[in-house]
Write a protein that holds these residues in place. Structure first.
Motif, PDB file in Angstrom:
ATOM      1  N   LEU A   1       0.684  -1.391  -0.356  1.00  0.00           N
ATOM      2  CA  LEU A   1       0.048  -0.042   0.143  1.00  0.00           C
ATOM      3  C   LEU A   1       0.785   1.498   0.503  1.00  0.00           C
ATOM      4  N   VAL A   2       1.760   1.195   1.135  1.00  0.00           N
ATOM      5  CA  VAL A   2       2.668   2.232   0.874  1.00  0.00           C
ATOM      6  C   VAL A   2       3.663   2.467  -0.511  1.00  0.00           C
ATOM      7  N   ALA A   3       3.670   1.839  -1.579  1.00  0.00           N
ATOM      8  CA  ALA A   3       4.316   1.208  -2.598  1.00  0.00           C
ATOM      9  C   ALA A   3       3.005   1.738  -3.519  1.00  0.00           C
ATOM     10  N   LEU A   4       2.093   1.631  -3.328  1.00  0.00           N
ATOM     11  CA  LEU A   4       1.123   2.539  -4.273  1.00  0.00           C
ATOM     12  C   LEU A   4       0.526   4.024  -4.373  1.00  0.00           C
ATOM     13  N   ALA A   5       0.787   3.730  -2.842  1.00  0.00           N
ATOM     14  CA  ALA A   5       0.137   5.530  -2.517  1.00  0.00           C
ATOM     15  C   ALA A   5       1.877   6.391  -3.017  1.00  0.00           C
ATOM     16  N   SER A   6       2.471   5.953  -3.097  1.00  0.00           N
ATOM     17  CA  SER A   6       3.999   6.296  -3.657  1.00  0.00           C
ATOM     18  C   SER A   6       4.119   6.654  -5.228  1.00  0.00           C
ATOM     19  N   ASP A   7       3.035   6.298  -5.616  1.00  0.00           N
ATOM     20  CA  ASP A   7       3.310   6.309  -7.554  1.00  0.00           C
ATOM     21  C   ASP A   7       2.383   6.038  -8.563  1.00  0.00           C
ATOM     22  N   PRO A   8       2.667   7.459  -8.361  1.00  0.00           N
ATOM     23  CA  PRO A   8       1.187   8.259  -9.326  1.00  0.00           C
ATOM     24  C   PRO A   8       0.311   7.232 -10.110  1.00  0.00           C
ATOM     25  N   TRP A   9       1.436   6.878 -10.991  1.00  0.00           N
ATOM     26  CA  TRP A   9       1.045   5.481 -12.284  1.00  0.00           C
ATOM     27  C   TRP A   9      -0.070   4.698 -11.715  1.00  0.00           C
ATOM     28  N   GLU A  10       0.430   4.237 -10.862  1.00  0.00           N
ATOM     29  CA  GLU A  10      -0.403   2.550 -10.008  1.00  0.00           C
ATOM     30  C   GLU A  10      -1.686   3.491  -9.278  1.00  0.00           C
ATOM     31  N   ILE A  11      -1.178   4.947  -8.737  1.00  0.00           N
ATOM     32  CA  ILE A  11      -2.915   5.678  -8.464  1.00  0.00           C
ATOM     33  C   ILE A  11      -3.910   5.057  -9.600  1.00  0.00           C
ATOM     34  N   ALA A  12      -3.683   6.103  -9.939  1.00  0.00           N
ATOM     35  CA  ALA A  12      -3.700   6.743 -11.888  1.00  0.00           C
ATOM     36  C   ALA A  12      -4.945   5.266 -12.324  1.00  0.00           C
ATOM     37  N   GLN A  13      -3.967   4.250 -12.452  1.00  0.00           N
ATOM     38  CA  GLN A  13      -4.411   3.051 -12.497  1.00  0.00           C
ATOM     39  C   GLN A  13      -5.262   2.158 -11.997  1.00  0.00           C
ATOM     40  N   GLN A  14      -5.330   2.599 -10.682  1.00  0.00           N
ATOM     41  CA  GLN A  14      -6.860   1.821  -9.912  1.00  0.00           C
ATOM     42  C   GLN A  14      -7.607   2.495 -10.031  1.00  0.00           C
ATOM     43  N   ILE A  15      -7.414   4.228 -10.429  1.00  0.00           N
ATOM     44  CA  ILE A  15      -9.046   5.065 -10.299  1.00  0.00           C
ATOM     45  C   ILE A  15      -9.991   4.708 -11.559  1.00  0.00           C
ATOM     46  N   GLY A  16      -8.694   4.240 -12.324  1.00  0.00           N
ATOM     47  CA  GLY A  16      -9.499   4.777 -13.223  1.00  0.00           C
ATOM     48  C   GLY A  16     -10.158   2.846 -13.530  1.00  0.00           C
ATOM     49  N   GLU A  17      -9.891   1.707 -13.427  1.00  0.00           N
ATOM     50  CA  GLU A  17     -10.642   0.966 -13.252  1.00  0.00           C
ATOM     51  C   GLU A  17     -11.610   0.395 -12.432  1.00  0.00           C
ATOM     52  N   MET A  18     -11.519   1.269 -11.070  1.00  0.00           N
ATOM     53  CA  MET A  18     -12.564   1.321 -10.501  1.00  0.00           C
ATOM     54  C   MET A  18     -13.583   2.146 -10.755  1.00  0.00           C
ATOM     55  N   THR A  19     -13.134   3.657 -11.148  1.00  0.00           N
ATOM     56  CA  THR A  19     -14.136   4.256 -12.246  1.00  0.00           C
ATOM     57  C   THR A  19     -14.924   3.593 -13.075  1.00  0.00           C
ATOM     58  N   ALA A  20     -14.187   3.056 -14.180  1.00  0.00           N
ATOM     59  CA  ALA A  20     -14.802   2.370 -15.100  1.00  0.00           C
ATOM     60  C   ALA A  20     -15.769   1.438 -14.974  1.00  0.00           C
ATOM     61  N   MET A  21     -16.232   0.763 -13.438  1.00  0.00           N
ATOM     62  CA  MET A  21     -16.336  -0.649 -13.704  1.00  0.00           C
ATOM     63  C   MET A  21     -17.644  -0.049 -12.076  1.00  0.00           C
ATOM     64  N   GLY A  22     -17.105   1.425 -12.250  1.00  0.00           N
ATOM     65  CA  GLY A  22     -18.829   2.416 -11.377  1.00  0.00           C
ATOM     66  C   GLY A  22     -18.483   2.373  -9.898  1.00  0.00           C
ATOM     67  N   ARG A  23     -17.509   2.161  -9.463  1.00  0.00           N
ATOM     68  CA  ARG A  23     -17.131   1.703  -7.978  1.00  0.00           C
ATOM     69  C   ARG A  23     -16.395   2.577  -7.350  1.00  0.00           C
ATOM     70  N   ARG A  24     -16.029   3.324  -6.215  1.00  0.00           N
ATOM     71  CA  ARG A  24     -15.796   3.904  -5.491  1.00  0.00           C
ATOM     72  C   ARG A  24     -14.860   3.897  -5.319  1.00  0.00           C
ATOM     73  N   GLN A  25     -13.707   4.215  -5.541  1.00  0.00           N
ATOM     74  CA  GLN A  25     -12.485   4.159  -4.970  1.00  0.00           C
ATOM     75  C   GLN A  25     -11.862   3.787  -3.634  1.00  0.00           C
ATOM     76  N   ILE A  26     -11.287   3.008  -3.623  1.00  0.00           N
ATOM     77  CA  ILE A  26     -11.063   2.861  -2.195  1.00  0.00           C
ATOM     78  C   ILE A  26      -8.982   3.054  -2.186  1.00  0.00           C
ATOM     79  N   LEU A  27      -9.039   4.233  -1.065  1.00  0.00           N
ATOM     80  CA  LEU A  27      -8.002   4.714  -1.096  1.00  0.00           C
ATOM     81  C   LEU A  27      -6.845   4.370  -0.211  1.00  0.00           C
ATOM     82  N   PRO A  28      -5.414   4.191  -0.225  1.00  0.00           N
ATOM     83  CA  PRO A  28      -4.388   3.248   0.357  1.00  0.00           C
ATOM     84  C   PRO A  28      -5.223   3.464   1.736  1.00  0.00           C
ATOM     85  N   HIS A  29      -4.991   3.921   2.248  1.00  0.00           N
ATOM     86  CA  HIS A  29      -4.872   4.725   3.535  1.00  0.00           C
ATOM     87  C   HIS A  29      -6.018   3.593   4.583  1.00  0.00           C
TER      88      HIS A  29
END
Length: 127
Positions: free
Chosen positions: A56-84
């Motif tokens: 989760l620390v690695a994810l939170a420090s990588d803008p590309w990973e954050i963007a990819q996760q937000i994109g996946e959740m948005t595409a599926m109509g799910r709320r983004q769950i942040l690393p914290h």
């Protein structure tokens, strides 16, 4: 576990075995899974939580990973769950939760197990 399909995933066991020992090895793996819930310890859980925290620390420090996760959740109509938020959920998991889930997952494993044998003597491995 698959990020796109929560609640799904796979479990794989890989081993090198001489063909005549294949059936015994499969029985050993099934027995280990059958007894998994009784062998997992608080130390195992602490190690697993530590590894998840590191991810989760690695994810939170990588803008590309954050963007990819937000994109996946948005595409599926799910709320983004942040690393914290994920970490808050992980912190609440206790040994009993893990043991109960292991019993649920592995209770019918012997009936549902899929076996693939690969190698030059694969045809004779399960005879």
């Amino acid at each position: 576990v698959n990020r796109i399909y929560p609640g799904s995933g796979y479990l794989a066991v890989k081993m090198g075995v001489i063909p005549k020992k294949t059936k015994a090895a499969i029985e050993m793996v099934k027995l280990a899974f059958d007894n998994f819930a009784d062998t997992v310890t608080a130390d195992h859980l602490a190690i697993a939580k530590g590894k998840l925290f590191d991810q989760l620390v690695a994810l939170a420090s990588d803008p590309w990973e954050i963007a990819q996760q937000i994109g996946e959740m948005t595409a599926m109509g799910r709320r983004q769950i942040l690393p914290h938020e994920q970490w808050e959920v992980i912190k609440e998991i206790n040994l009993r939760d893990v043991q109960d889930l292991a019993r649920e997952i592995f209770s019918n494993l012997s009936e549902e197990i899929g076996i693939t044998v690969v190698g030059p003597n694969a045809d004779s491995a399960l005879e």
